[in-house]
Motif scaffolding. Structure first.
Motif, mmCIF file in Angstrom:
data_model
loop_
_atom_site.group_PDB
_atom_site.id
_atom_site.type_symbol
_atom_site.label_atom_id
_atom_site.label_comp_id
_atom_site.label_asym_id
_atom_site.label_seq_id
_atom_site.Cartn_x
_atom_site.Cartn_y
_atom_site.Cartn_z
ATOM 1 N N VAL A 23 39.678 43.028 35.368
ATOM 2 C CA VAL A 23 38.814 41.879 35.090
ATOM 3 C C VAL A 23 39.551 40.849 34.242
ATOM 4 O O VAL A 23 39.325 39.637 34.374
ATOM 5 C CB VAL A 23 37.518 42.333 34.388
ATOM 6 C CG1 VAL A 23 36.753 41.144 33.827
ATOM 7 C CG2 VAL A 23 36.633 43.098 35.366
ATOM 8 N N MET A 24 40.456 41.289 33.400
ATOM 9 C CA MET A 24 41.198 40.365 32.538
ATOM 10 C C MET A 24 42.240 39.545 33.309
ATOM 11 O O MET A 24 42.678 38.500 32.833
ATOM 12 C CB MET A 24 41.903 41.134 31.418
ATOM 13 C CG MET A 24 40.987 41.541 30.273
ATOM 14 S SD MET A 24 41.948 42.135 28.849
ATOM 15 C CE MET A 24 42.766 40.628 28.329
ATOM 16 N N ILE A 25 42.641 40.040 34.474
ATOM 17 C CA ILE A 25 43.638 39.308 35.272
ATOM 18 C C ILE A 25 42.902 38.265 36.109
ATOM 19 O O ILE A 25 42.309 38.580 37.145
ATOM 20 C CB ILE A 25 44.433 40.271 36.178
ATOM 21 C CG1 ILE A 25 45.132 41.338 35.338
ATOM 22 C CG2 ILE A 25 45.451 39.491 37.019
ATOM 23 C CD1 ILE A 25 45.832 42.398 36.143
ATOM 24 N N GLN A 26 42.908 37.028 35.663
ATOM 25 C CA GLN A 26 42.145 35.961 36.306
ATOM 26 C C GLN A 26 43.068 34.918 36.927
ATOM 27 O O GLN A 26 44.170 34.670 36.432
ATOM 28 C CB GLN A 26 41.208 35.311 35.293
ATOM 29 C CG GLN A 26 40.182 36.286 34.718
ATOM 30 C CD GLN A 26 39.038 35.583 34.029
ATOM 31 O OE1 GLN A 26 39.003 34.367 33.908
ATOM 32 N NE2 GLN A 26 38.065 36.360 33.581
ATOM 33 N N PHE A 27 42.580 34.335 38.014
ATOM 34 C CA PHE A 27 43.353 33.307 38.714
ATOM 35 C C PHE A 27 42.392 32.458 39.544
ATOM 36 O O PHE A 27 41.192 32.737 39.617
ATOM 37 C CB PHE A 27 44.429 33.943 39.606
ATOM 38 C CG PHE A 27 43.927 35.069 40.482
ATOM 39 C CD1 PHE A 27 43.406 34.816 41.741
ATOM 40 C CD2 PHE A 27 43.968 36.387 40.027
ATOM 41 C CE1 PHE A 27 42.933 35.838 42.534
ATOM 42 C CE2 PHE A 27 43.497 37.420 40.818
ATOM 43 C CZ PHE A 27 42.976 37.152 42.075
ATOM 44 N N GLN A 28 42.930 31.457 40.208
ATOM 45 C CA GLN A 28 42.111 30.529 40.987
ATOM 46 C C GLN A 28 41.564 31.211 42.232
ATOM 47 O O GLN A 28 42.274 31.912 42.947
ATOM 48 C CB GLN A 28 42.967 29.327 41.399
ATOM 49 C CG GLN A 28 42.184 28.137 41.934
ATOM 50 C CD GLN A 28 43.102 26.964 42.236
ATOM 51 O OE1 GLN A 28 43.950 27.046 43.118
ATOM 52 N NE2 GLN A 28 42.948 25.878 41.473
ATOM 53 N N ASN A 29 40.276 31.006 42.487
ATOM 54 C CA ASN A 29 39.643 31.572 43.682
ATOM 55 C C ASN A 29 40.225 30.895 44.923
ATOM 56 O O ASN A 29 40.121 29.671 45.067
ATOM 57 C CB ASN A 29 38.126 31.344 43.615
ATOM 58 C CG ASN A 29 37.383 32.058 44.729
ATOM 59 O OD1 ASN A 29 37.918 32.254 45.827
ATOM 60 N ND2 ASN A 29 36.147 32.444 44.462
ATOM 61 N N PRO A 30 40.838 31.648 45.856
ATOM 62 C CA PRO A 30 41.465 31.024 47.037
ATOM 63 C C PRO A 30 40.471 30.315 47.950
ATOM 64 O O PRO A 30 40.848 29.415 48.695
ATOM 65 C CB PRO A 30 42.125 32.212 47.752
ATOM 66 C CG PRO A 30 41.402 33.420 47.250
ATOM 67 C CD PRO A 30 41.010 33.110 45.850
ATOM 68 N N ASN A 89 37.617 28.847 46.735
ATOM 69 C CA ASN A 89 37.007 27.755 45.973
ATOM 70 C C ASN A 89 37.894 27.447 44.774
ATOM 71 O O ASN A 89 37.735 28.020 43.697
ATOM 72 C CB ASN A 89 35.598 28.148 45.506
ATOM 73 C CG ASN A 89 34.876 26.996 44.829
ATOM 74 O OD1 ASN A 89 35.442 25.906 44.649
ATOM 75 N ND2 ASN A 89 33.636 27.220 44.423
ATOM 76 N N PRO A 90 38.834 26.527 44.940
ATOM 77 C CA PRO A 90 39.811 26.212 43.893
ATOM 78 C C PRO A 90 39.197 25.759 42.578
ATOM 79 O O PRO A 90 39.864 25.762 41.549
ATOM 80 C CB PRO A 90 40.637 25.082 44.519
ATOM 81 C CG PRO A 90 40.435 25.232 45.997
ATOM 82 C CD PRO A 90 39.034 25.733 46.163
ATOM 83 N N GLU A 91 37.907 25.386 42.605
ATOM 84 C CA GLU A 91 37.273 24.897 41.381
ATOM 85 C C GLU A 91 36.790 26.026 40.470
ATOM 86 O O GLU A 91 36.357 25.778 39.348
ATOM 87 C CB GLU A 91 36.100 23.981 41.739
ATOM 88 C CG GLU A 91 36.522 22.697 42.457
ATOM 89 C CD GLU A 91 35.337 21.795 42.741
ATOM 90 O OE1 GLU A 91 34.198 22.185 42.372
ATOM 91 O OE2 GLU A 91 35.546 20.711 43.314
ATOM 92 N N GLU A 92 36.828 27.267 40.974
ATOM 93 C CA GLU A 92 36.351 28.376 40.146
ATOM 94 C C GLU A 92 37.427 29.453 40.004
ATOM 95 O O GLU A 92 38.335 29.571 40.825
ATOM 96 C CB GLU A 92 35.072 28.996 40.713
ATOM 97 C CG GLU A 92 35.251 29.761 42.011
ATOM 98 C CD GLU A 92 33.983 30.471 42.459
ATOM 99 O OE1 GLU A 92 34.117 31.501 43.136
ATOM 100 O OE2 GLU A 92 32.881 29.981 42.149
ATOM 101 N N GLN A 93 37.284 30.220 38.920
ATOM 102 C CA GLN A 93 38.197 31.310 38.649
ATOM 103 C C GLN A 93 37.626 32.617 39.187
ATOM 104 O O GLN A 93 36.404 32.780 39.283
ATOM 105 C CB GLN A 93 38.427 31.452 37.143
ATOM 106 C CG GLN A 93 39.229 30.329 36.507
ATOM 107 C CD GLN A 93 40.710 30.466 36.785
ATOM 108 O OE1 GLN A 93 41.250 29.776 37.645
ATOM 109 N NE2 GLN A 93 41.370 31.347 36.053
#
Length: 423
Positions: A360-367, A369-373
């Motif tokens: 859960v701690m490894i966060q990145f851009q949603n492929p 929806n680039p506007e959300e993580q």
């Protein structure tokens, strides 16, 4: 008397830890089949059997590990240190997600938390002299308490009770009962604790709420938690804890009944005779648990006396069945995967509490929806597993089974290399 490994008990432990892993790691908590959820309040689902089964199995294992009773200061110290190590491991699960390091965030913070996890895991599961184990366990516990009550914002609401913490307390009490008392005293202690808990919960008025009751959040156990554990309880409840203080008392009896079954297995009688006695005892416990349920409902969160009898009865019957199939009929085919899980439960218990928090701690851009993580745990489920299923509940279960499959492979490697992690 020589220690003899009871394969059926290892298999039982393996089945229990495997079910725990499935229950604790669904792909989507919003879509879970009912049997894999805890009862809302009164009642008992298969999920509600996991914890009491663990305590029962631990109780059975105590006399099997110490077939010849011998008590001295060294023995007491070993029991105390093992209990403290389990207690500290359990509390660390609750600290992991709150650890702050020099203002670090994101991946650097995650790396720091993992480094601390490795150090804590080694300190509490590593092989050291008795003196070093003592120093490490007491020191780590003291650090936890200082942080929890220091007023530091990051730790002001860290939870202190938990599953492994309760198991640690029960192990300590049950081990001393085994070494210092007769079976008659053990039985009387169990009866006294169950009847005493029933009387306390149903007869003593609850300060601030009035008459004794068994309702959520207003019963005596909840009130005691809110007074003595204020700010350090389960985040989903806040005002009470399902592994709270008062409800730990009856859980000791799960261990005592397991202890009695373990001593039965050490008797100099035939295996068939042992199985018969266990089957009768298990059936009787289920019966009396269901009878008591009428006036003191079966309830995991309250850990009612009826819940103790019912769950230990089921555990005894289940162990009897496995004992007959594996240790009497000598039919072991197909049980190897569960045996692999059963001989190494601590590493699964410890790591499976940490791994989801890491993902859960490894966060990145949603492929999509680039506007959300998004985080790695959610990403793996939503894009790799869920698309293969039309039923969201089946997809959620599949996510848990994938996790089980990964752990089975890891445990198989440990088993092949004779790596067993103990406290």
């Amino acid at each position: 008397m020589v220690k003899e490994r009871l394969i059926s008990l290892d298999v039982f432990r393996g089945l229990t830890i495997l079910l725990m892993t499935i229950v604790n790691n669904p792909g989507d908590w919003g879509h879970v089949y009912a049997p894999l959820l805890h009862s809302e309040w009164h009642g008992c689902t298969p999920t509600d059997l996991v914890f009491p089964f663990f305590i029962f199995i631990m109780g059975v294992a105590v006399p099997l590990a110490m077939p010849e009773k011998f008590y001295d200061d060294t023995t007491f110290n070993k029991i105390l240190v093992r209990s403290l190590r389990m207690l500290c491991l359990g509390i660390f699960f609750n600290f992991f997600g709150k650890i702050q390091l020099f203002g670090l965030e994101g991946i650097p913070l995650l790396i720091g938390r993992l480094a601390i996890t490795i150090m804590i895991g080694y300190a509490l599961m590593g092989s050291f002299s008795s003196k070093v184990k003592n120093i490490l366990a007491f020191s780590i516990l003291l650090i936890y308490l200082i942080l929890a009550y220091s007023g530091i914002e990051a730790y002001h609401d860290v939870r202190l009770p938990g599953v492994l913490q309760r198991i640690a307390v029960v192990y300590f009490v049950v081990s001393l009962l085994y070494l210092k008392t007769s079976q008659r005293t053990q039985i009387l202690t169990g009866v006294f604790l169950l009847l005493g808990y029933w009387a306390i919960m149903t007869l003593i008025p609850v300060p601030g709420f009035g008459d004794a009751n068994l309702d959520k959040g207003t019963n005596l156990a909840s009130w005691l938690d809110s007074v003595l554990l204020k700010g350090h309880m389960y985040r989903e409840t806040l005002t009470w804890d399902p592994e709270g203080l008062l409800s730990t008392i009856p859980s000791i009896v799960n261990g005592i009944i397991g202890l009695l079954i373990g001593q039965l297995l050490l008797l100099n009688t035939t295996k068939i005779q042992k199985a018969q006695k266990m089957g009768i005892a298990g059936t009787a416990l289920i019966f009396f648990g269901l009878i008591w349920d009428v006036v003191f409902p079966i309830n995991k969160s309250l850990w009612t006396s009826s819940y103790v009898l019912y769950t230990t009865g089921l555990a005894t019957v289940f162990l009897t069945t496995l004992y007959y199939i594996i240790d009497i009929a000598d039919y072991k085919k197909g049980f190897k995967p569960f045996l692999i899980w059963g001989v190494n439960p601590m590493i699964v218990f410890f790591s499976s509490q940490i791994i989801p928090q890491v993902l859960v701690m490894i966060q990145f851009q949603n492929p999509q929806n680039p506007e959300e993580q998004t985080n790695l745990l959610d990403y793996l489920y939503r894009f790799w597993i869920a698309p293969s299923f039309t039923n969201p509940m089946t997809a959620s279960l599949a996510g848990a089974l994938v996790y089980v499959g990964i752990w089975t492979f890891i445990l198989w490697i440990f088993y092949r290399n004779k790596l067993i992690f103990k406290v």
